[in-house]
Write a protein that holds these residues in place. Sequence first.
Motif, PDB file in Angstrom:
ATOM      1  N   VAL A 223     110.785 107.481  66.928  1.00  0.00           N
ATOM      2  CA  VAL A 223     110.047 107.475  65.654  1.00  0.00           C
ATOM      3  C   VAL A 223     109.992 108.881  65.072  1.00  0.00           C
ATOM      4  CG1 VAL A 223     107.759 107.161  64.635  1.00  0.00           C
ATOM      5  CG2 VAL A 223     108.676 105.430  66.190  1.00  0.00           C
ATOM      6  N   THR A 224     109.723 109.848  65.962  1.00  0.00           N
ATOM      7  CA  THR A 224     109.644 111.234  65.493  1.00  0.00           C
ATOM      8  C   THR A 224     110.976 111.700  64.938  1.00  0.00           C
ATOM      9  OG1 THR A 224     108.234 111.546  67.409  1.00  0.00           O
ATOM     10  CG2 THR A 224     108.775 113.489  66.117  1.00  0.00           C
ATOM     11  N   ALA A 225     112.041 111.400  65.671  1.00  0.00           N
ATOM     12  CA  ALA A 225     113.359 111.828  65.236  1.00  0.00           C
ATOM     13  C   ALA A 225     113.689 111.210  63.881  1.00  0.00           C
ATOM     14  CB  ALA A 225     114.416 111.436  66.258  1.00  0.00           C
ATOM     15  N   PHE A 226     113.342 109.937  63.768  1.00  0.00           N
ATOM     16  CA  PHE A 226     113.517 109.205  62.532  1.00  0.00           C
ATOM     17  C   PHE A 226     112.767 109.927  61.409  1.00  0.00           C
ATOM     18  CE2 PHE A 226     112.989 105.109  60.112  1.00  0.00           C
ATOM     19  CZ  PHE A 226     114.345 104.906  59.931  1.00  0.00           C
ATOM     20  N   GLY A 227     111.542 110.260  61.711  1.00  0.00           N
ATOM     21  CA  GLY A 227     110.705 110.976  60.736  1.00  0.00           C
ATOM     22  C   GLY A 227     111.316 112.314  60.370  1.00  0.00           C
ATOM     23  N   ALA A 228     111.861 112.994  61.405  1.00  0.00           N
ATOM     24  CA  ALA A 228     112.438 114.315  61.155  1.00  0.00           C
ATOM     25  C   ALA A 228     113.644 114.199  60.240  1.00  0.00           C
ATOM     26  CB  ALA A 228     112.831 114.980  62.466  1.00  0.00           C
ATOM     27  N   VAL A 229     114.473 113.182  60.514  1.00  0.00           N
ATOM     28  CA  VAL A 229     115.631 112.978  59.635  1.00  0.00           C
ATOM     29  C   VAL A 229     115.154 112.718  58.206  1.00  0.00           C
ATOM     30  CG1 VAL A 229     117.549 111.426  59.108  1.00  0.00           C
ATOM     31  CG2 VAL A 229     117.144 112.166  61.468  1.00  0.00           C
ATOM     32  N   GLY A 230     114.116 111.865  58.109  1.00  0.00           N
ATOM     33  CA  GLY A 230     113.537 111.604  56.793  1.00  0.00           C
ATOM     34  C   GLY A 230     113.081 112.886  56.128  1.00  0.00           C
ATOM     35  N   ALA A 231     112.364 113.705  56.900  1.00  0.00           N
ATOM     36  CA  ALA A 231     111.803 114.937  56.336  1.00  0.00           C
ATOM     37  C   ALA A 231     112.895 115.875  55.867  1.00  0.00           C
ATOM     38  CB  ALA A 231     110.921 115.630  57.370  1.00  0.00           C
ATOM     39  N   ILE A 232     113.934 116.007  56.715  1.00  0.00           N
ATOM     40  CA  ILE A 232     114.997 116.941  56.363  1.00  0.00           C
ATOM     41  C   ILE A 232     115.772 116.451  55.138  1.00  0.00           C
ATOM     42  CG2 ILE A 232     117.232 117.841  57.120  1.00  0.00           C
ATOM     43  CD1 ILE A 232     115.898 118.087  59.954  1.00  0.00           C
ATOM     44  N   THR A 233     116.074 115.155  55.127  1.00  0.00           N
ATOM     45  CA  THR A 233     116.787 114.606  53.973  1.00  0.00           C
ATOM     46  C   THR A 233     115.942 114.772  52.721  1.00  0.00           C
ATOM     47  OG1 THR A 233     117.448 112.903  55.525  1.00  0.00           O
ATOM     48  CG2 THR A 233     118.190 112.652  53.261  1.00  0.00           C
ATOM     49  N   ARG A 234     114.661 114.419  52.876  1.00  0.00           N
ATOM     50  CA  ARG A 234     113.751 114.540  51.741  1.00  0.00           C
ATOM     51  C   ARG A 234     113.764 115.974  51.223  1.00  0.00           C
ATOM     52  NH1 ARG A 234     110.234 118.040  51.266  1.00  0.00           N
ATOM     53  NH2 ARG A 234     109.416 117.664  53.327  1.00  0.00           N
TER      54      ARG A 234
END
Lengths: 576, 617
Positions: free
Chosen positions: A62-73
């Motif tokens: 979940v965190t990694a997913f979130g991190a990818v989201g954050a970086i893309t965002r």
Amino acid sequence: MEYMNKYIKRYWKPFITAIFFLTIEAVSDLLQPTIMAKIVDVGVVNRDMEYVLHMGMIMLLVTAFGAVGAITRNIVSSNVSQKFGSELRSDLFRKIQTLSLDKINQFETASLITRLTNDVTQVQNFAHRMMRIFVKAPILCVGGLIMATILSPKMAIVLAIVVPIVALLIALNMKVGYPYYKKVQKSLDKVNGVLREYLEGIRVVKAFNRFFFETNRFENANQDYTDISMKALRLTAIFSPAITFVVNLGIIAVLWFGGISVDNGNLEVGKIIAFINYMTQILFSLMMISMVFNMFVRARASVERIGEVFKQKNDMVEKEFDCNIYKDIKGQVDFEEVYFSYKGYSSEPILKNINLSFLPGETIGIIGPTGSGKSSLVSLIPRFHDTSSGVVRVDDLDVKELNPKQLREKIAIVPQETKLFTGTILENIRWGNKNATLEEVESVAKIAQVHDFISSMTSGYNTVLGQGGVNLSGGQKQRVSIARALIKRPEILILDDSTSALDITTETKIRNDLKEYSKNLTCITIAQRITSVMGCDKVVVLEDGEVVGLGTHDKLIEECDIYKDIYHSQIGKEAM
Amino acid sequence: MSKANKQENKNTKAAMGMRSGGRRPRGMPVVKPKNFKGTMMKLWKYFSREKKLLLLLLLFVVITAGIGLSVPYLIGRAIDTISNESGIIDFNILGIIVVVILVGYLTTAIITFFQGWIMAGISQRIVKSLRTALFDKLQVLPISYFDSHAHGETMSRLANDIENVSTTISQSTIQLMSSGITIIGSFIMMLILSPLLTFASIITIPLVLLVTKVITKRTKVFFKEQQRKLGKLNGHIEETISGILVVKAFNREEEIIKEFDDVNKELRNVGINAQVWSGFIMPLMNVIKNIGFTAVAGVGGVLAVRDLITIGVIASFISYSKQFVRPLNDFASIFNTLQSAVAGAERVFEVLEEAEEPKDLPKAKDLKKCNGHVRFENVSFGYQSDIPVLRDISFDTNGKNSIALVGPTGAGKTTIVNLLARFYDVTKGRIMIDGLDIREYTRDSLRKTFGIVLQDTYLFADTIKENIRYGRLDASDEEIKEAAIMANAHSFIKHMSDGYETKLSERGSNLSEGQRQLIAIARAILSNPSILILDEATSNVDTRTELHIQEAMLKLMEDRTSFIIAHRLSTIRNADVIMVIDNGGIVESGDHESLINQRGIYYEMYNNQFENTRKVI
């Protein structure tokens, strides 16, 4: 604010994309405490290692997913905000370039510059942060509330009390802060204003030894700004601790009532931990929301200031003409009952009832006392300003109906105040005609008597000028400025007191060479020196905005008292 | 048009010969990350003035951090109390714990408020003194600095860069302190609670350090480059907006916009880079944080299974490890903002470290009651060392009252004025006033001796009265009026809507060029100097008005030495000495009559002026 629609239209897609990734980021943030609670509650309490590892893996995912989201965002939002900012800046710059000189005078250049720099940056930063936290904070807040309520509806009562109080505090913060924030901006403008003046008047400051005076002036502005910022910061310093305290009270309440619930067997311990986690998260998002509001207030002021510029309508109307009419312009200029005064200044008209006619091939001299309206008169020809009443015609066409750009193609002007730009001398002269060959540039530089000087420099025509051409003397700048006008090969040439920094010998040489150059064009010379206009086909004598003499030198010296006065004051009796 | 004209750039300062510095290389290579530590040390100089308050803040931070550290422990204890194995909760103990936490929170709230209060003072004072230091520095910088640096850039440093430092100071100082304490404190607490779990949670630290290092290494460069590009863009904006009349006259809007767009695009690209890279930090830290958490939960689970640890301990340990990691996170992001602030501070210090006008000699004298005896001894000078503007100039006023300088443009006339007023210092030779080298006087008293009216008149956005008063600050309104009457400015001032109280707009643009010159002359008259310098002071005044001024001038010049630079020979004909300057040297000198008789350059110039006359007559 309407001007924003364009950018909204252009950027709403990537904006939504950013928001989408932001949501992923927020959801991942929201899930984390729940999973954590599960790990402790289920895994650790039951001593189920498998479960701990399993959930741990899920959490990392979940965190990694979130991190990818954050970086893309972040990549999307950085691109959007920077592109938006630079486009806004560019559009604003374009808009300013199209404003009439009247409008620019009204705004004042310094204010336009601040709008282009500071205000645009403010708006741009707001856009970026909006994509970063604006949506995330509410998502986290609402999500936290929902999750907490699901966790324990009973304890959610605590939230029902805490959240409104915090909302009230945030509202209060804004109400107290906003007026102060406006004051802070204003006093910052003042500080910048003093500095700008100081920089521009540096020679005067040094010449008059006014360091102390200037320091005082600056210190006053600086002190005001410091005081008001300090006051604003201090007034609002109470809110952040207050908000934290209220939420912390909630945590204590959760502990106490949670204890009671656990005692009654209605609640598991892990849920208390999770609940407290959510409370912290809600606190966090509430703080962010109050921050966003603060930023919004700041950005709003800037958006409004930029909007003021965009709102300006082009007040120069024009008729649609066939392009050919511009081609055929020969350079005849007529003034018919022209009155003129600057917009926004309710003083006497600068020009009163002007009736003049200049023909192609004629040389016209304009002379008259300081402030008599000489420069204003010629500024009407290229439509820098429009008349208040009466008509200015170029080849029988009312200039008020002409396209200023097409019109200005036919006119070259050497302004009173010489202004050169950063770049080489060659580039500066080519302003007049960007396709000019080096030979052409040299030939006009020779007419302007500046070729020898330029050639004497090590880099010649490629010598780089600093801002405003600081590394040339006044006379050198004037001559480059003359060359810049000449290369345009215009139908109408206007020299507005443009030889004032030149010595007589140089000026005479220029004037002689100009005779050949200006054979077929209308050449208007404004001058202080009577010798500069004596040889003209026609001399116009202006006083207080009115034509008081018109004719050749011989005629005027007989008939026009003012002209006679000027003549004697400069040449003296013995030369007669 | 005169109106619009005035809107034009005033950067085109007084006419000068070739100036130094004007040719800065364009397209400098990519900025190398400069001295981070050095800049921080310089910033510390400003911080150290607030040492006492900073210490108090530190104390506050220690207290709040202490409370912050004990709260998770207490919450853990509370939870342990609640999850008592016996199933019976001791509400007495729970009550005590809750009250203690309450007191802790309250104390934190109060202290945090005071922290904010004090910090507001500290940060604003530091920034203010930075701003003052920068402004004071501008006061002692030589004219050549202003001639070679775009105003927009200097503005940008004072406004944007200092603002940047300010925000960072007020936001980061407390955060930095409390982060430091919290990290140490939580680490100790973690060790006390469980060394093994501690070990599990710190395995992520090297990762944190690595990520921070890799990212900040890049962002530092980008941020600095961003500030630089911003400065460049501001310079372009300043130049083109203030020169808009010329832009319009030459239909150059398109090209200007294109240039603007190019720089704008460069700024955008570097801005995107800076933001994208600095945006990596938070999410990566979050991942690392959760790796740590999972490790702790895993190990904690194992320990709990073996009954080596209570659930309460795990709960508080998790709190601590969060407290431990969050400041590490903060550190990373603070470090990031710090980068941009330091980039700003660096640009500020660059100005602060510019070479100043040479200081007065230790034994410098005050020039009082100047007799106006000026003597040039073999003076040579060049704005750039390799291009001499003046060559071996010698003259002596010898009690002569008025000295006129004539000669072709670029001959070096204004340069002589620049040297006299010590805007620049001579390269060779010396200038004496009343028998002493001017470098042996205090600059202050030296300049007080002069009344200078420059070619390019600069007026401030204030009332006409205050602009004239600038010549002598203690002048009465009556004296101001007298000066204006002498300068022939009174009549037009009288006609303005508010008379002497008329407020001039930015750059005095609601006056014509000539009117501004008259006010500048009134300003000089008011200052009642021993030596008067008129550098093309009346070039934009019509000759009839000039005649009137000249009457006043003659009166004014009676008891003092005056230097007059003018192109109109009628202006200078009555001077006691006329010096013809050409090519950096004096080629002829004498009064009007003798020069005419000499039949040299002056004679030729004089004839040139009247050549047209003869033709017409």
